[in-house]
Write a protein that holds these residues in place. Structure first.
Motif, short mmCIF file in Angstrom:
data_model
loop_
_atom_site.label_atom_id
_atom_site.label_comp_id
_atom_site.label_asym_id
_atom_site.label_seq_id
_atom_site.Cartn_x
_atom_site.Cartn_y
_atom_site.Cartn_z
N TRP A 110 0.69 -1.38 0.27
CA TRP A 110 -0.26 -0.30 0.21
C TRP A 110 0.57 0.96 -0.07
N GLU A 111 1.89 1.48 0.55
CA GLU A 111 2.80 2.42 0.48
C GLU A 111 4.04 2.69 -0.43
N THR B 209 1.79 4.04 -3.12
CA THR B 209 0.57 5.23 -2.35
C THR B 209 2.52 5.76 -3.31
N MET B 210 3.99 5.94 -3.04
CA MET B 210 4.96 6.44 -3.30
C MET B 210 4.79 6.34 -5.03
N MET B 211 4.10 5.36 -5.29
CA MET B 211 4.28 5.23 -7.19
C MET B 211 3.29 6.24 -7.39
N ILE B 212 2.36 5.94 -6.93
CA ILE B 212 0.92 7.34 -7.52
C ILE B 212 1.79 8.23 -7.28
N LEU B 213 2.22 8.90 -6.34
CA LEU B 213 2.54 10.37 -6.19
C LEU B 213 4.43 10.34 -6.92
#
Lengths: 788, 235
Positions: free
Chosen positions: A688-689, A692-696
């Motif tokens: 999940w983390e 998130t980083m990749m989406i950011l």
């Protein structure tokens, strides 16, 4: 009870985590394999040895003497505790074989004419015994026969007491006394240049003028516990005839070698697998803990449905059990492969007549027990969480981990770190048990690698000390008797000999503080140039002009120190007894030695300046020198160090390479297994983390680094821990395994540390590569939805 | 006339769920203009999340084109899409998605470091009124606080697009109001095109435009001539 639905679920779970399971099973498998392989080899060698000793009458005592009349045999037989005796003639002679250019030595052992001896019987591998009336037929040892590709009927000649005699090879054999065929005074078997030859007594005795006497005696006792009393009686009885050495079975050279090898196998079987079981337990703990954390909702549901803690725990324990049982099965396959190959390899060096691979059910049981214990210790801590979890609490999401660490956050160093590095450090510190498990696992892999590699360093140090600095000579001539020192000058005058140096070695029995040791006093020229007197740092030692230095290990055995006075009994000549003060303790790693100057030795022995060994340096080709020297009547043997070094290096290199390669593979399996499993768990826990980083907008490589560099950080911290543990472990193992008679200097080079580090880093990189590819395939949206 | 910053043309998205083919988006076209506040409204399964994922470069359309500043991003490969998200979009998630091993400030700093022209992370926290919680870890913050940190993180990049996926979905009314106020203020002060997906029709009243989605198609587009303030709405 675990019901059939839970079993189905278990199977699905196992299939889902198959790659992780296989990597843990592999580590358990290697642990079981090493234990099973080494202990079954141990068992096979032990049984073969004991069978050989028993069936071929390996005697209890061995005496080497000067010429002794035969009538004493019956007197010794009448001593209380003695069952039987047998006298023999043993003699070393220079050997000439058309195929052999370098000097060779044949060690003759007499046989009752045409018959087997009563003790130390010959096992014939090929051919037959010498016929009763033959005076030139021999049976020779297998290694020499094979090394020269000889055939029955081939001939060799030997220089016995000045006369050259030709012998015909009629058989190939081995006795319990010569499982390892070692030239007296040599530390390494040299199959090319040394052989045992069993010959009729009637063929050997006239040449040595010993028709009614013997110089070798074997004694069979009624009971082994009579050994000490018989030894002292025999010593008394034979004292005036010149008893050189009286050895019990446990000090007999070949027996020592075999026993030490068995000891090594036993130690290895009992120590090395522990590393694998520990690492497997660490990884199991990481994986099962993760599984339980991720399945807390299911666990809560099961609990609320009335399934008890024990049933649920059994489910997860069974999960571990399946992994270790898979590993055990794999281990049996690996172990039996290791065992079969090791037994085959031993067959080349240890000449047991029958050497069959065997294992016992006990070994199978112990392997299984260790595996189950691994599963137990690897799972117990994780299972406690099942008992702690109340259903109501478990149905809620887990409490977030508090990453706040006051000490860490306050430290100036930490505040200077980049944000990603802070994430990594917090990740490592807030999961201390997991980090410690991974770190120690990596350290153990380094320990294992150092264990596989340091032998090469230590043996190189040995070779360097023995043949590099230590022996500046080209070779050594052993004389059959003590001769005046002027013989050294004569040898030096031979064309092609650049330098020659004689020394004198006298066998002695030393008594001090109720301790008794058989050793030798060596007298060297004070201004020696070729001699081998060095300390542990390879610095040449000064030879005392008129005092005695003793080696450190001898001093330790006797509990003697500088200034103490030793009681010395000369084992030659008139068996004089002397009291000598210790001038100094030599920090030498070599066997029991007492050193003095040759002139001092002559003085206390009240003889002329005599020598019985000559070291020489030459530019001559071995065959040329050999041709010049081999006809000298007093020369028993000529050893050329190059030939010995080459042979030893060939033999040891083969063993060490295989050893280092296998250990590197094993360590790589640990390195891979532990990093791969930890990364898989991290990937599953932090998907999940990471998403998130990749989406950011973080690139995959940047995201990967934040998880992988936790392992990198552990590598940086724990590989040096592995160096230290590996250093001390290797030193301990060497100490455990080193033979008293043949100590190996401990040495580890920086290259070994470098290779160990390289292998671990590479195995980690392989797991990085696999996990990185897994990260690439991650479905960002699905991952977020699964948590959302 | 103002040129669109983001444009979807004839987007269709289908995927397989077992043996059933699901048509998530059906030939949908829409434009978004610089600085506008748009709400995508629809029930669960209407296609609003799928549309946001495709616009945000997280998913690919089965057919159709997506343009960002007249660049055809629907043809981008994974690396180009990462760069697009990195440079052009600030994401706000329903579950906040703060990185648990970083403090509030570090969460903002981490993302700000990615941008070419970021705002000061401390300033971003200040805009959201969260400067006093800068050193707290997500586990030490309430849901509303976490969402406001998440907004600070999104705006710190100074990116032209702000995508919000159900930003108040996990919050109670009172906290939701605080978050929406923050979003509205950021949109007005920073001028980023803000696209909010929600199933809460009350939120639609805050938008310049409301796009109603149903069964993967645009059912209706409503332009709010007068946007309401957050304090004037309720749910």
């Amino acid at each position: 009870m675990v019901n059939k639905y839970l079993i189905k679920s278990l199977l699905r779970e196992l299939l889902h985590l198959k790659s992780q399971i296989l990597s843990i099973s592999l580590i358990v498998g290697i642990g079981v394999g090493v234990y099973f392989g080494f202990s079954s080899t141990h068992q096979s060698l032990l049984e073969s040895r004991d069978h050989f000793y028993q069936e071929y009458n390996f005697p209890h005592l061995f005496a080497h003497l000067h010429k002794t009349p035969n009538y004493l045999l019956s007197r010794i037989k009448d001593l209380p505790g003695v069952k039987d005796t047998e006298g023999r003639i043993e003699h070393d002679a220079l050997l000439t074989l058309p195929k052999l250019k370098e000097p060779g030595v044949v060690h003759f052992v007499s046989l009752p004419n045409g018959k087997q001896p009563n003790y130390s019987k010959l096992f014939l591998l090929q051919g037959r015994l010498p016929s009763a009336h033959s005076n030139n037929e021999v049976v020779i040892s297998e290694s020499f026969f094979l090394a020269h590709n000889l055939k029955l009927g081939d001939k060799f000649s030997a220089n016995i007491n000045g006369s050259k005699k030709t012998f015909v090879i009629r058989g190939v054999g081995v006795t319990p006394e010569h499982i390892i065929a070692l030239q007296p005074g040599s530390s390494f078997p040299d199959d090319l240049h040394f052989t045992i030859a069993w010959v009729n007594h009637s063929a050997l005795a006239p040449l040595l003028n010993m028709s009614t006497s013997f110089n070798s005696l074997v004694i069979q006792l009624n009971q082994p516990h009579y050994q000490d009393s018989v030894k002292s009686q025999v010593e008394q009885m034979l004292e005036r005839y010149g008893l050189l050495q009286l050895l019990s079975r446990d000090k007999q050279m070949s027996a020592v070698y075999v026993r030490e090898e068995l000891k090594q196998l036993d130690v290895q079987a009992k120590t090395i697998p522990i590393i694998f079981f520990l690492v497997a337990a660490f990884i199991l703990n990481i994986v099962i803990s993760r599984l339980i954390r991720s399945q807390r909702t299911q666990i809560a549901t099961l609990k609320s449905l009335g399934i008890g803690n024990y049933s649920i725990s059994t489910y997860y324990f069974c999960f571990s059990l399946v992994i270790v049982i898979l590993g055990t099965i794999l281990g049996f396959v690996i172990g039996s492969w290791i065992g079969r190959n090791m037994v085959m390899l031993y067959g080349y060096y240890y000449h047991f007549p029958i050497l069959k691979y065997k294992f016992t059910y006990h070994q199978l049981f112990i392997s299984l027990l260790f595996s189950v214990l691994t599963a137990f210790f690897g799972t117990t801590k994780a299972l406690k969480n099942i008992f702690r979890l109340s259903p109501a609490e478990a149905l809620k999401p887990p409490t977030p981990i508090n990453y706040k660490n006051k000490w860490l956050e306050k430290s100036l160093f930490f505040q200077q770190l980049a944000i990603q590095l802070r994430m990594i450090v917090r990740g490592v510190i807030t999961t201390p048990i997991r980090s410690l498990s991974v770190g120690l696992g990596l350290s153990f892999a380094v320990v294992l690698l150092i264990l596989g590699l340091f032998w090469n360093d230590s043996l190189n140090a040995l070779m360097f000390s023995q043949f590099g600095i230590r022996q500046k000579e080209t070779g050594q001539i052993t004389l059959s008797r003590e001769m005046e020192a002027k013989v050294v000058k004569q040898i030096e005058r031979f064309p092609g000999i650049l330098m020659a140096e004689g020394y004198r070695s006298i066998p002695v029995k030393i008594k001090f503080n109720n301790q008794e040791e058989v050793s030798s006093i060596k007298g060297f020229p004070v201004n020696y140039a070729l001699t081998d007197v060095i300390n542990e740092t390879f610095t040449p030692l000064k030879i005392p002009k008129d005092g005695f230095h003793i080696s450190k290990n001898l001093a330790q055995k006797l509990s003697a120190s500088k200034g103490d006075i030793l009681e010395i009994e000369l084992l030659e000549g008139r068996k004089r007894k002397l009291r000598i003060p210790i001038l100094n303790i030599m920090d030498s790693f070599y066997e029991n030695q007492i050193l003095t100057s040759r002139s001092h030795l002559a003085k206390i022995l009240q003889t002329d300046d005599l020598v019985n060994s000559i070291l020489f340096r030459t530019y001559l080709d071995p065959s040329e020198l050999y041709a010049k020297l081999k006809n000298l009547p007093a020369v028993t043997s000529i050893t050329y160090k190059d030939a010995a070094v080459k042979k030893f290096q060939e033999t040891s290199a083969k063993f060490l390479l295989v050893f280092a390669f296998i250990f590197s593979l094993f360590a790589a399996a640990i390195g891979f297994g532990i990093t791969y499993n930890n990364l898989r768990v991290t990937l599953a826990e932090r998907d999940w983390e990471l998403s998130t980083m990749m989406i950011l907008g973080f690139r995959q490589s940047e995201v990967f680094k934040t998880m992988a560099h936790e392992i990198t950080l552990l590598l940086i911290v724990f590989v040096p821990v592995g160096w230290v543990l590996g250093f001390y472990n290797a030193r301990w193992i060497l100490m455990k395994l080193s033979m008293e008679e043949f100590p190996i200097p401990f040495s580890i080079t920086s290259l070994t540390f470098l290779i160990a580090t390289f292998v671990i880093v590479m195995s980690t990189l392989v797991s990085y590569f696999i996990i990185y590819n897994g990260l690439k395939k991650m479905d960002l949206v699905a991952t977020l939805k699964s948590r959302g | 006339m103002q040129k669109p910053i983001l444009e979807a043309r004839n987007i269709t998205k289908t995927y397989q769920m077992g043996e059933v083919t699901v048509h998530a988006l059906k030939n949908l076209s829409i434009e978004f203009y610089p600085g506008e506040f748009v709400v995508l409204l629809g029930h669960s399964g209407s296609g609003k999340s799928t549309l946001l994922n495709i616009l945000g470069g997280l998913d690919k359309a089965t057919s159709g084109e997506v343009y960002f500043n007249h660049q055809l991003i629907s043809e981008y490969n994974e690396n180009q899409l990462t760069e697009y998200r990195r440079d052009s979009i600030g994401f706000i998630f329903q579950m906040y998605n703060l990185l648990p091993r970083l403090t509030a400030l570090e969460n903002v700093q981490l993302v700000a470091e990615l941008a070419n022209d970021p705002m000061k992370p401390e300033e971003a926290l200040m805009i959201l009124g969260m400067e006093h919680r800068a050193d707290h870890f997500p586990s030490q913050l309430s849901g509303g606080e976490q969402q406001r940190i998440s907004i600070a993180r999104a705006i710190a990049k100074n990116s032209p697009l702000l995508f919000c996926d159900e930003p108040t979905g996990a919050l109670d009314f009172k906290t939701g109001v605080l978050v929406l106020e923050a979003l509205q203020r950021v949109n007005q002060e920073m001028g980023a095109t803000t696209i909010v997906i929600t199933h809460n029709s009350s939120i639609a009243e805050l938008a310049d435009r409301v796009i109603f989605l149903k069964d993967g198609q645009i059912q209706n587009i409503k332009v709010n001539k007068e946007k309401k303030s957050v304090r004037d709405i309720s749910w």
